[in-house]
Design an enzyme around this catalytic site. Structure first.
Site, mmCIF file in Angstrom:
data_model
loop_
_atom_site.group_PDB
_atom_site.id
_atom_site.type_symbol
_atom_site.label_atom_id
_atom_site.label_comp_id
_atom_site.label_asym_id
_atom_site.label_seq_id
_atom_site.Cartn_x
_atom_site.Cartn_y
_atom_site.Cartn_z
ATOM 1 N N ASP A 14 2.173 -12.957 -13.732
ATOM 2 C CA ASP A 14 3.002 -13.439 -12.621
ATOM 3 C C ASP A 14 2.204 -13.742 -11.361
ATOM 4 O OD1 ASP A 14 5.143 -13.012 -14.331
ATOM 5 O OD2 ASP A 14 5.410 -10.953 -13.642
ATOM 6 N N LYS A 17 0.671 -18.706 -11.971
ATOM 7 C CA LYS A 17 -0.037 -19.663 -12.846
ATOM 8 C C LYS A 17 0.740 -20.980 -12.980
ATOM 9 C CE LYS A 17 0.073 -16.545 -16.156
ATOM 10 N NZ LYS A 17 0.568 -15.361 -15.432
ATOM 11 N N GLY A 41 6.803 -16.143 -18.280
ATOM 12 C CA GLY A 41 7.783 -16.833 -17.436
ATOM 13 C C GLY A 41 7.009 -17.505 -16.316
ATOM 14 N N HIS A 42 6.827 -18.811 -16.422
ATOM 15 C CA HIS A 42 6.003 -19.555 -15.454
ATOM 16 C C HIS A 42 6.913 -20.451 -14.622
ATOM 17 C CE1 HIS A 42 2.406 -19.051 -18.455
ATOM 18 N NE2 HIS A 42 2.831 -17.915 -17.940
ATOM 19 N N GLN A 225 0.475 -14.252 -19.339
ATOM 20 C CA GLN A 225 0.186 -12.869 -18.945
ATOM 21 C C GLN A 225 -1.039 -12.846 -18.026
ATOM 22 O OE1 GLN A 225 0.874 -13.226 -22.730
ATOM 23 N NE2 GLN A 225 2.874 -13.315 -21.794
ATOM 24 N N THR A 240 -0.079 -6.335 -23.294
ATOM 25 C CA THR A 240 0.622 -7.148 -24.277
ATOM 26 C C THR A 240 -0.247 -7.179 -25.533
ATOM 27 O OG1 THR A 240 1.851 -9.214 -24.597
ATOM 28 C CG2 THR A 240 -0.311 -9.396 -23.506
ATOM 29 N N ALA A 300 10.426 -13.303 -14.041
ATOM 30 C CA ALA A 300 10.965 -14.635 -14.351
ATOM 31 C C ALA A 300 11.536 -14.690 -15.772
ATOM 32 C CB ALA A 300 9.868 -15.680 -14.182
ATOM 33 N N THR A 302 12.604 -11.475 -17.620
ATOM 34 C CA THR A 302 13.570 -10.400 -17.888
ATOM 35 C C THR A 302 14.422 -10.041 -16.668
ATOM 36 O OG1 THR A 302 11.882 -8.782 -17.321
ATOM 37 C CG2 THR A 302 12.115 -9.333 -19.653
ATOM 38 N N GLY A 303 14.083 -10.575 -15.497
ATOM 39 C CA GLY A 303 14.837 -10.253 -14.293
ATOM 40 C C GLY A 303 14.602 -8.832 -13.789
ATOM 41 N N ARG A 304 13.574 -8.154 -14.344
ATOM 42 C CA ARG A 304 13.291 -6.786 -13.869
ATOM 43 C C ARG A 304 12.550 -6.842 -12.532
ATOM 44 N NH1 ARG A 304 9.959 -4.385 -18.795
ATOM 45 N NH2 ARG A 304 9.225 -6.526 -18.805
ATOM 46 N N SER A 412 -2.918 -20.693 -2.451
ATOM 47 C CA SER A 412 -1.532 -21.148 -2.535
ATOM 48 C C SER A 412 -0.757 -20.521 -1.387
ATOM 49 C CB SER A 412 -0.948 -20.742 -3.889
ATOM 50 O OG SER A 412 0.424 -21.067 -3.937
ATOM 51 N N GLY A 414 2.627 -21.229 -0.722
ATOM 52 C CA GLY A 414 4.080 -21.322 -0.909
ATOM 53 C C GLY A 414 4.378 -21.725 -2.338
HETATM 54 P P1 GDP Z 1 3.319 -16.958 -13.460
HETATM 55 O O1 GDP Z 1 3.913 -16.168 -14.565
HETATM 56 O O2 GDP Z 1 1.903 -16.592 -13.180
HETATM 57 O O3 GDP Z 1 3.505 -18.443 -13.617
HETATM 58 O O4 GDP Z 1 4.122 -16.535 -12.131
HETATM 59 P P2 GDP Z 1 5.726 -16.392 -11.993
HETATM 60 O O5 GDP Z 1 6.317 -17.748 -11.996
HETATM 61 O O6 GDP Z 1 6.233 -15.406 -12.959
HETATM 62 O O7 GDP Z 1 5.815 -15.696 -10.568
HETATM 63 C C1 GDP Z 1 5.283 -16.287 -9.433
HETATM 64 C C2 GDP Z 1 6.425 -16.437 -8.390
HETATM 65 O O8 GDP Z 1 5.869 -16.715 -7.120
HETATM 66 C C3 GDP Z 1 7.345 -17.611 -8.686
HETATM 67 O O9 GDP Z 1 8.619 -17.307 -8.205
HETATM 68 C C4 GDP Z 1 6.735 -18.750 -7.871
HETATM 69 O O10 GDP Z 1 7.700 -19.741 -7.506
HETATM 70 C C5 GDP Z 1 6.248 -17.998 -6.667
HETATM 71 N N1 GDP Z 1 5.025 -18.538 -6.043
HETATM 72 C C6 GDP Z 1 3.937 -19.106 -6.614
HETATM 73 N N2 GDP Z 1 2.990 -19.347 -5.687
HETATM 74 C C7 GDP Z 1 3.494 -18.929 -4.516
HETATM 75 C C8 GDP Z 1 2.972 -18.886 -3.169
HETATM 76 O O11 GDP Z 1 1.841 -19.254 -2.889
HETATM 77 N N3 GDP Z 1 3.795 -18.338 -2.216
HETATM 78 C C9 GDP Z 1 5.049 -17.885 -2.489
HETATM 79 N N4 GDP Z 1 5.761 -17.383 -1.491
HETATM 80 N N5 GDP Z 1 5.556 -17.918 -3.723
HETATM 81 C C10 GDP Z 1 4.790 -18.412 -4.727
HETATM 82 P P1 IMO Z 2 3.496 -14.268 -17.396
HETATM 83 O O1 IMO Z 2 2.855 -15.272 -18.314
HETATM 84 C C1 IMO Z 2 4.144 -10.065 -16.424
HETATM 85 C C2 IMO Z 2 4.240 -7.274 -19.785
HETATM 86 C C3 IMO Z 2 5.559 -6.602 -20.064
HETATM 87 C C4 IMO Z 2 5.069 -5.268 -20.589
HETATM 88 C C5 IMO Z 2 3.826 -5.663 -21.388
HETATM 89 C C6 IMO Z 2 4.086 -5.788 -22.888
HETATM 90 O O2 IMO Z 2 4.777 -14.702 -16.795
HETATM 91 O O3 IMO Z 2 2.506 -13.780 -16.390
HETATM 92 P P2 IMO Z 2 5.327 -7.655 -24.328
HETATM 93 O O4 IMO Z 2 6.736 -8.126 -24.321
HETATM 94 O O5 IMO Z 2 4.326 -8.741 -24.039
HETATM 95 O O6 IMO Z 2 4.976 -6.883 -25.565
HETATM 96 O O7 IMO Z 2 5.241 -6.588 -23.112
HETATM 97 O O8 IMO Z 2 3.404 -6.899 -20.867
HETATM 98 N N1 IMO Z 2 4.296 -8.752 -19.750
HETATM 99 C C7 IMO Z 2 4.246 -9.472 -18.628
HETATM 100 N N2 IMO Z 2 4.208 -9.070 -17.342
HETATM 101 N N3 IMO Z 2 4.083 -11.375 -16.737
HETATM 102 C C8 IMO Z 2 4.084 -11.783 -18.017
HETATM 103 O O9 IMO Z 2 3.888 -13.061 -18.384
HETATM 104 C C9 IMO Z 2 4.217 -10.818 -19.041
HETATM 105 N N4 IMO Z 2 4.289 -10.869 -20.385
HETATM 106 C C10 IMO Z 2 4.315 -9.597 -20.801
HETATM 107 O O10 IMO Z 2 6.328 -6.465 -18.885
HETATM 108 O O11 IMO Z 2 4.630 -4.460 -19.514
HETATM 109 MG MG MG Z 3 5.572 -14.925 -14.916
#
Ligand code: GDP
Ligand code: IMO
Ligand code: MG
Length: 427
Positions: A14, A17, A41-42, A225, A240, A300, A302-304, A412, A414
């Site tokens: 998270d 990416k 969840g990207h 991840q 993972t 993004a 599981t909503g946790r 980044s 925003g």
């Molecule tokens: P990923 O799994 O690495 O793609 O990241 P996620 O999408 O799970 O979580 C990143 C969250 O931060 C998302 O809600 C993005 O919209 C948000 N985000 C990404 N870059 C920025 C940033 O530079 N600033 C802010 N405020 N939010 C960001």
């Molecule tokens: P992105 O690509 C954050 C975490 C889970 C748990 C562990 C194992 O959005 O960054 P799994 O279901 O993979 O066997 O769970 O890994 N986990 C993540 N945490 N971002 C993710 O993906 C994740 N994918 C798995 O929360 O701790």
């Molecule tokens: Mg994510």
């Protein structure tokens, strides 16, 4: 000019990416997922609209890009078709520009069921998985009994593999959990139907990627991840089940490790983690709550709620080295706006020496040692030029560069595609 770039999260996922892929995508020809599954969840914000990709490479949003799901990904066909449908509503038909490797292992309903049963039972170590059957599907892959995409097109093979799998899984469901069994014929029919539906998408990813390389095309390997969740190099067992480090790319796509010309590492300006596991810099006070609130730190997939803490450069500098990171992108610096002081963890107090800690990743009991920097009032949100950043934010970036010994080439500011500072373009 780099031709093949790996983009990798350097923390516990998270890191942002999806947003960074979306920013770079205009200059790419192809994007490839190589590990994980729909646990990812990207998030992208496109024209003010939030889109979350789980299994498809985030670059699919850009219509000139061909996307691939490589052999290292575990694929749930239910999740895939759902996501394709959602994507098609937004971006039109993607059939001609999505290829899924014949060698991918499939996530079957028994994988999801066992993952969820284990997680809800008190008997096993609770990892806090996403409950998507990721770990259980990888267990079968390593155990050499996966149903792979190619098996969908050979009825005899498919039937005998599913039969063997259900012998095993149904016995566990019944005897260990007192839970319902899964019906073989229903599952077989569903697999056959899904195989038919999948046909337009399957392909020989190794050869297609070779063709792209021979033509000098720009290819991005999109990590899911993060490096600290890598099954071999992360905070085991709270990881993972795939190689989410750069080392997963060669085997997860079918290229040579020397084919990667640039490694871009993505790290948040602070740290977050979802699920169980050690997190030395975790904050339980109002600053942690502030980061969670301002950063919108909710999973993004599981909503946790995500656990939040300070940036940990003990871990970051280690994964920079492990992954041969050429340049860093620091995301979400805007979330730090308005804090009086900002801490960076630069060392640990621990019974283990540093070498032993890196070898074992047993960081449950370490006590973080912090460098404290002055915070800033001036907003960084939306800034696109490094020169416009306030001096304290610049100092924060410089500290990271010095400690990790790697340039910060992107920042980044925003969630939107354009909220990005480029200091050195990686493509
Ligand atoms: P990923 O799994 O690495 O793609 O990241 P996620 O999408 O799970 O979580 C990143 C969250 O931060 C998302 O809600 C993005 O919209 C948000 N985000 C990404 N870059 C920025 C940033 O530079 N600033 C802010 N405020 N939010 C960001
Ligand atoms: P992105 O690509 C954050 C975490 C889970 C748990 C562990 C194992 O959005 O960054 P799994 O279901 O993979 O066997 O769970 O890994 N986990 C993540 N945490 N971002 C993710 O993906 C994740 N994918 C798995 O929360 O701790
Ligand atoms: Mg994510």
């Amino acid at each position: 000019m780099s031709k093949t770039i790996s983009l990798l999260g350097l923390q516990w996922g998270d890191e942002g990416k999806g947003k960074v892929v979306d920013h770079l995508a205009k200059d790419l020809d192809a994007a490839i997922r190589y590990q994980g599954g729909h646990n990812a969840g990207h998030t992208l914000i496109v024209d003010g609209k939030k889109i979350v990709f789980h299994l498809l490479p985030s670059a699919i949003c850009h219509e000139d890009i061909h996307c691939y799901i490589g052999r290292g990904v575990v694929v749930s066909l239910d999740a895939l078709f759902e996501e394709i449908e959602e994507a098609q509503e937004l971006i039109g038909n993607i059939e001609d520009r999505l290829t899924i490797s014949l060698a991918c292992s499939l996530i079957q309903p028994y994988h999801i069921k066992l993952d969820q049963l284990r997680e809800s039972s008190n008997k096993s170590t609770k990892i806090g998985t996403t409950g998507r059957g990721i770990g259980t599907a990888y267990e079968d892959r390593v155990g050499r009994r996966s149903v792979r995409v190619i098996d969908l097109f050979n009825e005899d093979n498919l039937k005998s593999k599913l039969e063997e799998a259900l012998d095993f899984y149904n016995s566990i469901f019944k005897h260990s959990f007192g839970s319902e069994e899964i019906d073989l014929n229903e599952l077989f029919d569903k697999n056959l139907q899904q195989g038919e539906k999948l046909k337009p998408y399957v392909g020989n990813v190794i050869q297609e990627v070779r063709d792209l390389q021979d033509k000098g095309k720009k290819i991005l390997f999109e990590g899911a991840q993060g490096a600290l969740l890598d099954v071999s190099l992360g905070t085991y067992p709270y990881v993972t089940s795939s190689n989410s480090s750069v080392s997963g790319i060669a085997s997860g796509v079918g290229i040579s490790p020397t084919d990667i010309s640039y490694s871009l590492g993505i790290a948040k300006a602070y740290a977050t983690r979802v699920g169980e596991g050690p997190f030395p810099t975790e904050l339980f006070d109002e600053t942690g709550a502030y980061l969670a609130e301002k950063g919108g730190e909710v999973g993004a997939t599981t909503g946790r709620p995500r656990r939040c803490g300070w940036l940990d450069t003990v871990l970051l500098s280690n994964v920079v080295r492990l992954n041969g990171i050429d340049g860093l992108c620091i995301t979400k610096i805007d979330v730090l706006d308005g804090l009086d002081s900002i801490k960076i963890c630069t060392d640990y107090k621990s019974n283990l020496n540093r070498d032993e800690m890196i070898e074992t990743m047993l960081i449950e009991d370490v006590i973080p040692v912090y460098t404290e920097l002055e915070g800033w009032e001036e907003p960084t949100e939306g800034i696109q030029n490094f020169d416009e950043l306030n001096q304290k934010a610049k100092d924060f970036i410089q500290n990271i560069e010095e400690i990790c010994n790697v340039p910060v080439i992107m920042i980044s500011t925003g969630p939107k595609r354009e909220d990005t500072i480029i200091r050195e373009y990686p493509l």
